[in-house]
Structures are given as C-alpha cells and as structure tokens.
Design a protein around this motif. Structure first.
Motif, PDB file in Angstrom:
ATOM      1  N   ARG A 137       0.837  -1.212   0.000  1.00  0.00           N
ATOM      2  CA  ARG A 137       0.000   0.000   0.000  1.00  0.00           C
ATOM      3  C   ARG A 137       0.865   1.253   0.000  1.00  0.00           C
ATOM      4  NH1 ARG A 137      -2.995  -2.847   3.890  1.00  0.00           N
ATOM      5  NH2 ARG A 137      -2.219  -1.509   5.550  1.00  0.00           N
ATOM      6  N   ALA A 138       1.967   1.231   0.771  1.00  0.00           N
ATOM      7  CA  ALA A 138       2.865   2.385   0.811  1.00  0.00           C
ATOM      8  C   ALA A 138       3.527   2.604  -0.538  1.00  0.00           C
ATOM      9  CB  ALA A 138       3.909   2.197   1.906  1.00  0.00           C
ATOM     10  N   ARG A 139       3.960   1.534  -1.163  1.00  0.00           N
ATOM     11  CA  ARG A 139       4.584   1.653  -2.492  1.00  0.00           C
ATOM     12  C   ARG A 139       3.576   2.141  -3.529  1.00  0.00           C
ATOM     13  NH1 ARG A 139       8.209  -3.772  -2.324  1.00  0.00           N
ATOM     14  NH2 ARG A 139      10.041  -2.830  -1.366  1.00  0.00           N
ATOM     15  N   ALA A 140       2.324   1.725  -3.404  1.00  0.00           N
ATOM     16  CA  ALA A 140       1.291   2.151  -4.358  1.00  0.00           C
ATOM     17  C   ALA A 140       1.001   3.637  -4.235  1.00  0.00           C
ATOM     18  CB  ALA A 140       0.023   1.334  -4.146  1.00  0.00           C
ATOM     19  N   SER A 141       1.229   4.196  -3.047  1.00  0.00           N
ATOM     20  CA  SER A 141       0.928   5.624  -2.861  1.00  0.00           C
ATOM     21  C   SER A 141       2.056   6.524  -3.353  1.00  0.00           C
ATOM     22  CB  SER A 141       0.644   5.903  -1.384  1.00  0.00           C
ATOM     23  OG  SER A 141       1.819   5.731  -0.620  1.00  0.00           O
ATOM     24  N   LEU A 142       3.198   5.946  -3.730  1.00  0.00           N
ATOM     25  CA  LEU A 142       4.323   6.740  -4.232  1.00  0.00           C
ATOM     26  C   LEU A 142       4.105   7.116  -5.696  1.00  0.00           C
ATOM     27  CD1 LEU A 142       7.298   4.688  -2.747  1.00  0.00           C
ATOM     28  CD2 LEU A 142       6.463   6.897  -1.953  1.00  0.00           C
ATOM     29  N   ALA A 143       4.864   8.094  -6.126  1.00  0.00           N
ATOM     30  CA  ALA A 143       4.824   8.496  -7.539  1.00  0.00           C
ATOM     31  C   ALA A 143       5.282   7.324  -8.405  1.00  0.00           C
ATOM     32  CB  ALA A 143       5.720   9.709  -7.755  1.00  0.00           C
ATOM     33  N   PRO A 144       4.794   7.225  -9.646  1.00  0.00           N
ATOM     34  CA  PRO A 144       5.097   6.075 -10.505  1.00  0.00           C
ATOM     35  C   PRO A 144       6.588   5.798 -10.710  1.00  0.00           C
ATOM     36  CG  PRO A 144       3.391   7.419 -11.499  1.00  0.00           C
ATOM     37  CD  PRO A 144       3.858   8.146 -10.289  1.00  0.00           C
ATOM     38  N   ASN A 145       7.437   6.829 -10.819  1.00  0.00           N
ATOM     39  CA  ASN A 145       8.861   6.599 -11.101  1.00  0.00           C
ATOM     40  C   ASN A 145       9.738   6.734  -9.863  1.00  0.00           C
ATOM     41  OD1 ASN A 145       8.345   6.142 -13.781  1.00  0.00           O
ATOM     42  ND2 ASN A 145       8.504   8.316 -14.304  1.00  0.00           N
ATOM     43  N   HIS A 146       9.156   6.699  -8.695  1.00  0.00           N
ATOM     44  CA  HIS A 146       9.923   6.840  -7.456  1.00  0.00           C
ATOM     45  C   HIS A 146      10.847   5.632  -7.285  1.00  0.00           C
ATOM     46  CE1 HIS A 146      10.827   7.248  -3.182  1.00  0.00           C
ATOM     47  NE2 HIS A 146      10.465   8.518  -3.311  1.00  0.00           N
TER      48      HIS A 146
END
Length: 180
Positions: A137-146
């Motif tokens: 869930r945390a990774r999904a909330s990051l910007a696409p190219n983070h």
C-alpha cells in the motif's frame, strides 16, 4: 517326505566347521550397552535443550512459566497464616491451558510447548502478511517513477530456494562458471 506349512520354509543349517575366520567384536556387550545408554542420554538432552529454547522464545510460554514459578514460590512458602500448606491438597488448574500448576505437566509439557509454538508461528506469519500488505500500500501511494516504488531485488533472500552451499555470494558465481 515331511510336510511343512506353507508359511514356513526350511533353512539350510550352517556348516559345522567353517574355513572362514570368525568375526571378533570390537566392543564387548557391556561397552555396547554403555555406548547406547550414552547416545540415548545425549539425544534426550538435545531434545530437552530444544524444548527449553522454545520455552524461552515463545512469549506465551515464557509468561506461563514465569507465572508457574511464582505460584510454586508462593506454595513453597507459608499460606498467609504462618502454617505450611497441607500435602494432599488438590492442585490448581490453569484456566488458559487446563493443565495443573503443580509441576507435573504445566506449561513445560511437550503438548503445551508444541501447541503454543504453533500458535506463535501462525501469529508471526500473520504479522508478516500484514506488514507485506502495508508495504505494498505504501509503495502504491508513491509516484510512478519513485526509486522506492519497485523493490531492488524482486525476491527477498529468505524467499529464494536454497540450492546448497554455505550461503556465500561468491560461491554461487563459481558454480555457474564451472558449469560453463
């Protein structure tokens, strides 16, 4: 001709005198027995150490043993009126486990240790699954190219199949070079 039942077979008797030398035993029967007893004691000690390690590792067992030891200390002392407790009294029963708290079974019994260990492992697996879902869930909330959006290694080390070896990184590379 004699009749033999179908489930019995005649065996040839060993020759009366043999040209082969007789095999001498390296250990006497008493030495064999002593070795066997020593091996069995060693095996039991290893099992006992394993159960003790589980009792120290699993929180529910640690707590139950601490409570049992506290109850034993209280029972060994006086019962409040200056008199020692009577011998033939019934042992108290733990509500959580249903075991007697008089040291005969209690939280150190193999059944309780294994059951509580299984419960603890299931809790750990559940906690791990919760943490993995939180991570996703945390990774999904990051910007696409983070850079933290995708794991650097697609499969963590503990999830990979073990293929032998000592676990040293260079060893796997050497094996691949040998195969070529």
């Amino acid at each position: 001709m004699s009749y033999l039942p179908s489930n019995k077979r005649s065996r040839p008797s060993p020759p009366a005198t043999s040209s082969l030398p007789t095999k001498t035993s390296l250990l006497s029967p008493s030495q064999k027995k002593a070795n066997h007893i020593q091996s069995e004691q060693k095996r039991r000690a290893n099992i006992r150490r394993g159960y003790e390690a589980l009792c120290e590792t699993v929180p529910a067992l640690r707590e139950a043993i601490r409570l049992e030891e506290g109850a034993q200390l209280a029972a060994d002392g006086t019962n409040g009126n200056g008199k020692k407790p009577k011998r033939g009294r019934r042992a108290k029963i733990d509500d959580g486990t249903g075991e007697k708290i008089d040291g005969r079974a209690g939280p150190r019994s193999e059944n309780i240790v294994l059951g509580k260990t299984i419960e603890y492992i299931k809790e750990l697996l559940s906690d791990r699954q919760d943490l993995l879902s939180r991570l996703e869930r945390a990774r999904a909330s990051l910007a696409p190219n983070h850079p933290s959006g995708t794991p650097s290694d697609p499969q963590p080390l503990w999830e990979r199949e073990w293929k032998g070896g000592s676990g040293k990184e260079g060893e796997a590379d050497e094996e691949e070079e040998e195969d070529d």
